[in-house]
Motif scaffolding. Structure first.
Motif, PDB file in Angstrom:
ATOM      1  N   ALA A 142      74.541 117.930  52.101  1.00  9.82           N
ATOM      2  CA  ALA A 142      74.094 116.701  51.430  1.00  9.82           C
ATOM      3  C   ALA A 142      73.622 116.962  50.008  1.00  9.82           C
ATOM      4  O   ALA A 142      73.820 116.138  49.114  1.00  9.82           O
ATOM      5  CB  ALA A 142      72.972 116.051  52.239  1.00  9.82           C
ATOM      6  N   LEU A 143      72.979 118.110  49.799  1.00 15.13           N
ATOM      7  CA  LEU A 143      72.468 118.405  48.464  1.00 15.13           C
ATOM      8  C   LEU A 143      73.615 118.578  47.465  1.00 15.13           C
ATOM      9  O   LEU A 143      73.462 118.333  46.277  1.00 15.13           O
ATOM     10  CB  LEU A 143      71.589 119.657  48.481  1.00 15.13           C
ATOM     11  N   HIS A 158      76.658 116.942  47.942  1.00 17.92           N
ATOM     12  CA  HIS A 158      77.253 115.605  47.817  1.00 17.92           C
ATOM     13  C   HIS A 158      76.452 114.735  46.859  1.00 17.92           C
ATOM     14  O   HIS A 158      77.000 113.889  46.156  1.00 17.92           O
ATOM     15  CB  HIS A 158      77.336 114.932  49.190  1.00 17.92           C
ATOM     16  N   GLN A 159      75.128 114.936  46.857  1.00 12.09           N
ATOM     17  CA  GLN A 159      74.269 114.066  46.051  1.00 12.09           C
ATOM     18  C   GLN A 159      74.577 114.173  44.558  1.00 12.09           C
ATOM     19  O   GLN A 159      74.354 113.219  43.812  1.00 12.09           O
ATOM     20  CB  GLN A 159      72.800 114.429  46.296  1.00 12.09           C
TER      21      GLN A 159
END
Lengths: 414, 399
Positions: free
Chosen positions: A67-68, A70-71
């Motif tokens: 997620a880090l 993708h962010q």
């Protein structure tokens, strides 16, 4: 088709973690052709090869589901190059030869060793803007020092005044405010250079110390010392000149609401709601801000007696309807309770190869007439290798050769 | 040499901290930034500290830092006469940035509309945006931070969530507005179309990193609200040394192993008590004791130099008194001292990025204007006669 403000600009981004990648995504949001040059075969900080707390559900490699990562990486194409190889080095040179902006995030001095310092890049493309975003910049005694955003926060004086007033530094959570603000500073720097280029007809180099990009934002910290020889104290949520100005409990366990009244009018609205209308009348000591500052504790208690009866969103609604500054302290799941964000269709749903459709946060701004769109979900490692290399003039045979000799790749070894 | 943004005209309306922060970079890099201030005194001028704690409309620290290199004109934008001035100024501008209530902003936007087209680029800054059920809500730095999810995480479970430093949120919003304003200028220069940009403070804060929403939305993870020192992945957070604290970001390999070597305990990098993810949290106190014992014999700068030499991510925690004399700040002249009328020498932060060389004149910090300092000058420049200027003053439109 999304926003076209930066259409026609080619941005080469070779950075990790957040400030650099987010800046490049913001440029992609505005229509620039952003190519992320992904580290290969070493995987970046935000592409771990074993699962961790930020790993998104789904199939496929872990490094494609962080997620880090993708962010900070929407709206870009991705090419994964080993620039230490001769072929990889040549590919990057070709990429830079007609690029407008090159953003690199290596530790100071590293990019020169790899053959892409400013003097080298200038020879490849005299019109390019190159931005180096080392933590403390490329010059000075700290240029070789390594840090993340939390370390920059500590050395600006910001960490020293965050946290609970009675607490110690050990209770203060490290933050990544420099990453959150750094992206817009890099963005501004790039366009400043491009506007300069329109006049000078030549490129430029920008030494962007992320520390300097952060420290200008805290003028009160420095001024307390230089103007009045004071070291700012940790005040928590208090403001020495505004009462009330705090965070209060709601009816739900460990759920909170912010309430503030910055002037007498807002104070009167608040007094009505908390059933203390006499506190706003001229005869009462709290009708004046001077009295309220002396009575902070009693006022805070009265406000909390009210807020503890309500859920945070409801209490904020009641207070706002009476001209009082108030907001729920929003947890991540609470974001979905905001009718405002739904009304503005802020949340986005994107589909990624390995995670399927997921809801994510929206853009930082909205634009008319050409609104923003999430055209490219976070790209896979080397997802656009072929497409980009063909644009650069390589044929399929050559591309195959690059894969074979390890100059490019599209997956990491676990 | 001319500055990079020479020739650009930017209008700033509202007098808030956000819009002042937004205009600053434009002004210091050479744009002609006209700060349109309300007669009721701009918010940015009211914020402490003031020299010797004596308040003064021209001496507030935030105003002195954020309004550098600008010109100040006072215009009541709520009056028709004031709107006419803004229309005249704005029609020659490359960008207007405004931070005023949504309904007032809408009125001003309308005077720059020609059918469906916009005559210049406009960026509005509001707490919740120009549309939606919350568009007229009033917020401040504290509530905006409350909305952003960042306040919630900046706390310990069971205790009240905390903001960051004062105005950290609204300055970030202003900086965001400046960035997208630049994009709008670039777009209109290359394709001739002006754009209307809606910066909602909540969205600008929540949509960026350091917010917990993205992580939760994509995998349901709620980041722990623990004390600053991580007890699961360490050392992360501040640890006490001889004369203060050191902030570590050294919980993961290879940095963790480098730290173990640097403090003379290479064994810790292979000791399962400190490397096994299940065991590690149980032995936090033991590790902390070892690290703080090593730190107790070193000042924060000694530890910084020694550990960074070995590639360990750590930084000294500095307070306000230490910033100006930090070696790196001194070397780069990260703070500058200049004369400000009525005060004398003041010290503010230097350039946010270095362009055309470390100490080039691409960035220049000229003194912040006194309240309404340039009202007459600007009105004359934009074609108002002296008698018209007096009439505007007499009507309370300017001051």
């Amino acid at each position: 088709m999304g926003n076209a403000s930066l259409e026609g600009l080619k941005i080469i981004e070779m950075t990790e973690a957040w400030a650099g990648p987010v800046c490049a995504s913001l440029m992609g949001d505005m229509g620039a052709d952003v190519i992320k040059v992904e580290s290969f075969p070493r995987h970046s900080l935000t592409r771990p090869t074993s699962p961790r707390y930020a790993t998104m559900p789904g199939d496929g490699p872990v490094y494609e589901r962080d997620a880090l990562h993708h962010q900070g990486n929407r709206n870009k194409r991705n090419i994964a190059i080993d620039i230490r190889t001769e072929s990889g080095n040549q590919i990057l040179k070709k990429l830079l030869s007609d690029a407008d902006v090159f953003i690199e995030g290596y530790a100071a001095g590293k990019i020169e060793k790899l053959g892409f310092g400013w003097k080298d890049v200038q020879k490849i493309n005299p019109n390019i803007t190159m931005i180096s975003i080392a933590g403390w910049g490329l010059e000075g005694p700290y240029k070789k020092m390594v840090t993340l955003g939390a370390g920059l926060d500590a050395t600006t004086g910001h960490l020293s005044l965050r946290g609970y007033p009675e607490g110690d530094f050990v209770d203060t959570h490290p933050n990544f405010h420099s990453d959150a603000t750094g992206s817009s500073t890099i963005f501004f720097a790039a366009l400043t250079a491009l506007l300069q280029r329109q006049k000078s007809k030549t490129g430029t180099f920008i030494d962007l110390s992320q520390w300097e990009g952060l420290v200008w934002q805290f003028p009160t910290i420095l001024a307390e010392w230089t103007m009045n020889q004071r070291i700012p104290e940790r005040l928590g949520n208090d403001d020495p000149h505004i009462v009330p100005h705090g965070v209060y409990r709601t009816i739900d366990d460990d759920k909170w609401i912010v309430v503030a009244a910055e002037d007498d009018q807002q104070w009167e609205g608040l007094c009505k709601i908390i059933d203390r209308i006499e506190w706003s009348e001229i005869s009462h000591k709290y009708s004046s801000i001077v009295g309220r500052i002396k009575g902070r504790e009693e006022i805070d208690n009265a406000i909390e007696s009210f807020t503890k009866q309500y859920e945070g969103f409801n209490a904020a609604e009641i207070l706002q309807n009476n001209n009082v500054i108030a907001s729920p302290v929003v947890t991540p799941p609470d974001v979905l309770l905001s009718s405002q964000l739904h009304d503005r269709s802020w949340h986005q749903t994107i589909t990624h190869k390995w995670t399927g459709p997921v809801m994510v946060g929206g853009f930082l701004w909205d634009v008319e007439p050409d609104s923003l769109s999430w055209d490219i979900p976070t790209a896979l490692v080397g997802q656009h290798n072929e497409e980009i290399l063909i644009e650069l003039g390589y044929d399929e045979k050559k591309i195959s050769e690059f894969y074979t000799n390890g100059s490019i790749g599209n997956h990491y070894e676990n | 040499m001319t500055q990079p943004l020479d020739g650009l005209k930017v209008i700033e309306i509202g007098g808030t901290v956000s819009v002042s922060a937004a205009g600053k970079k434009f002004a210091d890099f050479g744009a002609d930034v006209i700060k349109i201030e309300p007669p009721q005194i701009s918010e940015v001028r009211k914020i402490a500290p003031f020299p010797d704690d004596i308040f003064h409309i021209d001496k507030g620290a935030v105003h002195l830092a954020f309004d550098t290199s600008k010109r100040s004109i006072v215009v009541d934008h709520l009056t028709n006469s004031g709107k006419e001035i803004i229309q005249r100024l704005g029609s020659k501008a490359n960008l207007i940035i405004m931070d005023i209530p949504a309904k007032e902003a809408l009125d001003l936007i309308n005077i720059f509309k020609d059918g469906d087209s916009l005559l210049t680029n406009i960026v509005t800054i509001t707490p919740h945006g120009m549309t939606g059920p919350y568009k007229d809500r009033i917020e401040n730095d504290l509530t905006l931070f409350g909305w952003s999810t960042r306040s919630h995480r900046h706390s310990i479970t069971g205790r009240e969530p905390l903001r960051y430093g004062p105005y950290a949120g609204v300055v970030q919003i202003g900086s965001t507005a400046a960035a997208v304003g630049m994009a709008a200028i670039w777009g209109s220069r290359s394709e001739g179309m002006s754009r209307l940009v809606d910066v909602a403070g909540v969205e600008a804060l929540m949509g960026n990193v350091d917010s917990g929403f993205f992580l939760w939305a994509v995998n349901g993870a709620l980041q722990p609200r623990s004390a600053g020192q991580s007890t699961g992945l360490y050392p992360m957070g501040a640890y006490k040394c001889k004369d203060g604290y050191m902030l570590f970001s050294a919980g993961r390999d290879p940095v963790y192993s480098r730290l173990c070597n640097a403090i003379g305990r290479p064994d810790l990098s292979t000791d399962k008590r400190f490397t096994d993810p299940v065991e590690k949290p149980k032995h936090f106190e033991a590790f902390k004791e070892i690290l703080e014992e090593w730190l107790s014999t070193r000042t924060k700068y000694e530890a910084f130099d020694e550990l960074q030499e070995k590639g360990v991510m750590c930084c000294p925690v500095l307070d306000a008194s230490e910033l100006e004399n930090d070696r790196q700040s001194v070397h780069r002249k990260s703070y500058i001292t200049r004369n400000q009328d009525g005060i004398g020498d003041i010290t503010i932060a230097g350039p946010p990025f270095r362009m055309n060389g470390l100490h080039s004149d691409a960035w220049q910090s000229k003194p912040a204007p006194s309240f309404s300092q340039h009202t007459n000058e600007i009105l004359e420049e934009y074609g108002y006669s002296k008698q018209e200027t007096i009439a505007l003053f007499r009507a309370g439109v300017t001051t």
